[in-house]
Design a protein around this motif. Structure first.
Motif, PDB file in Angstrom:
ATOM      1  N   PHE A   1       0.765  -1.180   0.040  1.00 50.16           N
ATOM      2  CA  PHE A   1       0.163  -0.048   0.159  1.00 50.16           C
ATOM      3  C   PHE A   1       0.954   1.314  -0.084  1.00 50.16           C
ATOM      4  O   PHE A   1       0.582   2.348  -0.874  1.00 50.16           O
ATOM      5  CB  PHE A   1      -0.930   0.087   1.155  1.00 50.16           C
ATOM      6  N   LEU A   2       1.933   1.262   0.639  1.00 50.55           N
ATOM      7  CA  LEU A   2       2.701   2.489   0.795  1.00 50.55           C
ATOM      8  C   LEU A   2       3.495   2.591  -0.462  1.00 50.55           C
ATOM      9  O   LEU A   2       3.384   3.844  -0.814  1.00 50.55           O
ATOM     10  CB  LEU A   2       3.635   2.302   2.072  1.00 50.55           C
ATOM     11  N   ARG A   3       3.948   1.602  -0.854  1.00 49.56           N
ATOM     12  CA  ARG A   3       4.485   1.877  -2.318  1.00 49.56           C
ATOM     13  C   ARG A   3       3.664   2.473  -3.140  1.00 49.56           C
ATOM     14  O   ARG A   3       4.004   3.457  -4.251  1.00 49.56           O
ATOM     15  CB  ARG A   3       5.097   0.647  -3.061  1.00 49.56           C
ATOM     16  N   THR A   4       2.344   2.127  -3.486  1.00 52.32           N
ATOM     17  CA  THR A   4       1.311   2.637  -4.201  1.00 52.32           C
ATOM     18  C   THR A   4       1.085   3.994  -3.952  1.00 52.32           C
ATOM     19  O   THR A   4       1.073   4.755  -5.042  1.00 52.32           O
ATOM     20  CB  THR A   4       0.216   1.785  -4.140  1.00 52.32           C
ATOM     21  N   ALA A   5       0.937   4.279  -2.664  1.00 55.74           N
ATOM     22  CA  ALA A   5       0.657   5.809  -2.396  1.00 55.74           C
ATOM     23  C   ALA A   5       1.971   6.479  -2.594  1.00 55.74           C
ATOM     24  O   ALA A   5       1.613   7.825  -3.224  1.00 55.74           O
ATOM     25  CB  ALA A   5       0.304   5.731  -0.809  1.00 55.74           C
ATOM     26  N   VAL A   6       3.027   6.216  -2.452  1.00 55.41           N
ATOM     27  CA  VAL A   6       4.144   7.053  -2.711  1.00 55.41           C
ATOM     28  C   VAL A   6       4.130   7.328  -4.123  1.00 55.41           C
ATOM     29  O   VAL A   6       4.544   8.570  -4.565  1.00 55.41           O
ATOM     30  CB  VAL A   6       5.671   6.149  -2.341  1.00 55.41           C
ATOM     31  N   ARG A   7       4.031   6.286  -4.899  1.00 55.41           N
ATOM     32  CA  ARG A   7       3.975   6.536  -6.369  1.00 55.41           C
ATOM     33  C   ARG A   7       2.799   7.378  -6.727  1.00 55.41           C
ATOM     34  O   ARG A   7       3.226   8.327  -7.477  1.00 55.41           O
ATOM     35  CB  ARG A   7       3.883   5.097  -7.096  1.00 55.41           C
ATOM     36  N   GLU A   8       1.494   7.132  -6.145  1.00 53.03           N
ATOM     37  CA  GLU A   8       0.525   8.231  -6.700  1.00 53.03           C
ATOM     38  C   GLU A   8       0.576   9.482  -6.273  1.00 53.03           C
ATOM     39  O   GLU A   8       0.278  10.510  -6.813  1.00 53.03           O
ATOM     40  CB  GLU A   8      -0.800   7.528  -6.120  1.00 53.03           C
ATOM     41  N   LEU A   9       1.087   9.587  -5.121  1.00 50.07           N
ATOM     42  CA  LEU A   9       1.516  11.126  -4.396  1.00 50.07           C
ATOM     43  C   LEU A   9       2.664  11.778  -4.975  1.00 50.07           C
ATOM     44  O   LEU A   9       2.955  13.112  -4.629  1.00 50.07           O
ATOM     45  CB  LEU A   9       1.559  10.927  -2.732  1.00 50.07           C
ATOM     46  N   ALA A  10       3.761  10.998  -5.520  1.00 54.52           N
ATOM     47  CA  ALA A  10       4.963  11.384  -5.916  1.00 54.52           C
ATOM     48  C   ALA A  10       5.722  12.185  -5.187  1.00 54.52           C
ATOM     49  O   ALA A  10       6.000  13.489  -5.179  1.00 54.52           O
ATOM     50  CB  ALA A  10       4.339  12.499  -7.313  1.00 54.52           C
ATOM     51  N   VAL A  11       5.992  11.555  -4.101  1.00 53.63           N
ATOM     52  CA  VAL A  11       6.887  12.229  -2.901  1.00 53.63           C
ATOM     53  C   VAL A  11       8.292  11.526  -2.861  1.00 53.63           C
ATOM     54  O   VAL A  11       8.323  10.542  -3.261  1.00 53.63           O
ATOM     55  CB  VAL A  11       5.985  11.927  -1.770  1.00 53.63           C
TER      56      VAL A  11
END
Length: 210
Positions: free
Chosen positions: A110-120
């Motif tokens: 989940f965290l990797r998905t969120a990091v990619r989507e949020l571009a942080v």
């Protein structure tokens, strides 16, 4: 409290741009989408994302008063506080790298998905803390992960020499400090929590074994 009320309470305490607020809104949507499958936050608090989780996490940013290059968050879970901090740092300090450490493989996905989507500017490490090569982080954080005496062990290994550890703690923080000081020496400051009258954020530095 409605989502709109929660956003209002968050914005009253934390000054962010419209772009950052949009990222947090998208993050909230991701949490609501994934939570039924992975249980990233308790069902009792999913409707309080903005205050119980986002504001509780974001308040740590205001306690860092110098330039930092690397922030590490242990036991990141659904991204608290680390991923929320990373979203704020994208605007405030884009060169700062965040490392989220989460041993649970599903939560790490989940965290990797969120990091990619949020571009942080964030890495996700799915390993146990004890097995990590020292991270030499300028700031280390952990929320509801372990007693302070154990967190000191992690911090001593993974903080840079002049680094600071930020640990949100509840009503029993005085007892945890007393227990930790039996095994460790450190400089400490206490800051009142913006989300819980009985809670504090402990800021520790110069952590060493007795």
């Amino acid at each position: 409290m409605t989502a709109r009320d929660g956003r209002g309470a968050f914005c009253a305490e934390i000054d962010v741009s419209r772009e950052t607020l949009d990222r947090l809104e998208f993050y909230a949507e991701l949490l609501e989408k994934w939570n039924p499958t992975i249980n990233l936050v308790s069902k009792a608090t999913i409707d309080e994302i903005w205050t119980r989780h986002f504001l509780d996490s974001a308040q740590l940013c205001d306690l860092v008063t110098r330039e930092i290059h690397h922030w590490a968050d242990f036991g990141a879970g659904g991204g608290f506080p680390g991923l929320v901090v990373a979203v704020l740092l994208k605007e405030r300090s884009p060169e700062t790298k965040m490392t989220l450490v989460e041993s649970d493989k599903r939560k790490a996905t989940f965290l990797r998905t969120a990091v990619r989507e949020l571009a942080v500017n964030t890495d996700v490490v799915s390993e146990r803390i004890e097995g990590l090569t020292p991270l030499k982080a300028d700031v280390l954080s952990a929320r509801a992960l372990a007693p302070l005496v154990k967190l000191c062990e992690y911090a001593e290994r993974h903080l840079a020499p002049s680094g600071a550890a930020l640990f949100p703690k509840g009503a029993n923080h005085a007892e945890e400090l007393k227990e930790a000081l039996a095994s460790w020496t450190f400089k400490s400051q206490e800051f009142p929590s913006k989300t819980n009258l009985n809670a504090v954020i402990l800021k520790l530095g110069d952590i060493a074994r007795v």
